[in-house]
Write an enzyme that holds these catalytic residues in place. Sequence first.
Site, PDB file in Angstrom:
ATOM      1  N   ASP A  11       3.910  -2.235 -86.642  1.00 43.39           N
ATOM      2  CA  ASP A  11       5.129  -2.414 -85.847  1.00 43.39           C
ATOM      3  C   ASP A  11       6.317  -2.089 -86.753  1.00 43.39           C
ATOM      4  OD1 ASP A  11       6.873  -3.454 -83.749  1.00 43.39           O
ATOM      5  OD2 ASP A  11       7.090  -5.221 -85.026  1.00 43.39           O
ATOM      6  N   ALA A  13      10.396  -3.517 -86.413  1.00 49.50           N
ATOM      7  CA  ALA A  13      11.277  -4.660 -86.707  1.00 49.50           C
ATOM      8  C   ALA A  13      10.467  -5.924 -86.933  1.00 49.50           C
ATOM      9  CB  ALA A  13      12.275  -4.870 -85.573  1.00 49.50           C
ATOM     10  N   ALA A  45      16.156 -15.267 -76.540  1.00 46.79           N
ATOM     11  CA  ALA A  45      16.022 -13.812 -76.689  1.00 46.79           C
ATOM     12  C   ALA A  45      14.746 -13.438 -77.435  1.00 46.79           C
ATOM     13  CB  ALA A  45      17.234 -13.249 -77.426  1.00 46.79           C
ATOM     14  N   MET A  49       9.561 -11.090 -77.394  1.00 46.19           N
ATOM     15  CA  MET A  49       9.650  -9.994 -78.356  1.00 46.19           C
ATOM     16  C   MET A  49       8.331  -9.246 -78.475  1.00 46.19           C
ATOM     17  SD  MET A  49      11.698  -8.330 -80.172  1.00 46.19           S
ATOM     18  CE  MET A  49      13.087  -9.446 -80.151  1.00 46.19           C
ATOM     19  N   LYS A  53      12.029  -2.849 -74.032  1.00 47.81           N
ATOM     20  CA  LYS A  53      13.286  -3.583 -73.911  1.00 47.81           C
ATOM     21  C   LYS A  53      13.672  -3.901 -72.465  1.00 47.81           C
ATOM     22  CE  LYS A  53      13.222  -3.624 -78.250  1.00 47.81           C
ATOM     23  NZ  LYS A  53      12.444  -4.739 -78.848  1.00 47.81           N
ATOM     24  N   HIS A  56      11.526  -6.690 -71.606  1.00 43.02           N
ATOM     25  CA  HIS A  56      11.983  -7.853 -72.371  1.00 43.02           C
ATOM     26  C   HIS A  56      13.122  -8.569 -71.636  1.00 43.02           C
ATOM     27  CE1 HIS A  56      12.730  -9.664 -76.560  1.00 43.02           C
ATOM     28  NE2 HIS A  56      13.601 -10.240 -75.755  1.00 43.02           N
ATOM     29  N   ARG A 161       3.467  -2.079 -74.775  1.00 42.91           N
ATOM     30  CA  ARG A 161       2.724  -3.328 -74.976  1.00 42.91           C
ATOM     31  C   ARG A 161       2.828  -4.250 -73.767  1.00 42.91           C
ATOM     32  NH1 ARG A 161       6.023  -3.874 -80.524  1.00 42.91           N
ATOM     33  NH2 ARG A 161       4.871  -2.349 -81.753  1.00 42.91           N
ATOM     34  N   ASP A 187       4.419  -8.570 -85.801  1.00 40.69           N
ATOM     35  CA  ASP A 187       5.007  -9.914 -85.866  1.00 40.69           C
ATOM     36  C   ASP A 187       5.174 -10.531 -84.490  1.00 40.69           C
ATOM     37  OD1 ASP A 187       7.182  -7.969 -85.382  1.00 40.69           O
ATOM     38  OD2 ASP A 187       8.474  -9.728 -85.438  1.00 40.69           O
TER      39      ASP A 187
END
Length: 270
Positions: A11, A13, A45, A49, A53, A56, A161, A187
């Site tokens: 990944d 970030a 927020a 994750m 986006k 999200h 994902r 992460d």
Amino acid sequence: MTKQIQAVIFDWAGTVVDFGSFAPTTIFVEAFHREYDFEISLAEARVPMGLGKWDHIKAVGELPEVAARWQDRFGRAMNTEDIDKIYHTFMPLQVAKVAEHADLIPGTLDVVAALKAQKIQIGSCSGYPRVVMNELLPAAAARGFEPDCVVATDDLTAGGRPGPFMALQNVISLGIGDVACCVKVDDSVPGIEEGHHAGMWTVALLLSGNEAGLTEAEFMRASDSELDFAREKARKAFQCSNAHYQIDTIADLPAVIMDINQRLAAGERP
């Protein structure tokens, strides 16, 4: 012939750049505020994750606490038009600011060099769309990180994902013959699910990413007890993901690769 790891798919970030995964989370907060003068917390927020986006933003709006505040404020549930508006506010902010969060997580360059020395290819995929990745890639390259493959969340018509598609596109692009010889490092829970769905070994990062939410400075100066608290918080978040391994940061990955190679040699699969 003994099977060994052929590719590691990272990944971005919270995994190789942007310790604590602050670039996307802070901008989600800002986008909700700018478009609707509506406040969400950094913790809210962070919850979805790893998703693309747009998805999200939708998932944040469906959090019970957020949905209740939205209903109280606007007298209705968040709808597709709302999500679109927030997304279109989010995107230029993310494009403008992502390169400011491109510092590499400590250990990244050493680990990548060690993997390459073992003839392991370096793949990558992200919840960022391609327009954001196009800003992040040169910033990361300037710091020495250039993976062999990069897949963005909107590159594939099948989607992102937690489906396996981006991870499997890495397999195709890198020419890997067996998904069991691949490791997915992430992460976020959707990123670990992505690896499982693709048939890969999965490694969850507890302290460098979204779940712990620490800055690099906080991580460096934290006491053992503070780090234990952050680990436990992240472990709880990853509990249902069933990652094969859990480590603090990318710096701890070499020992995992060694262990997986031993398991592959013994005939195990993910």
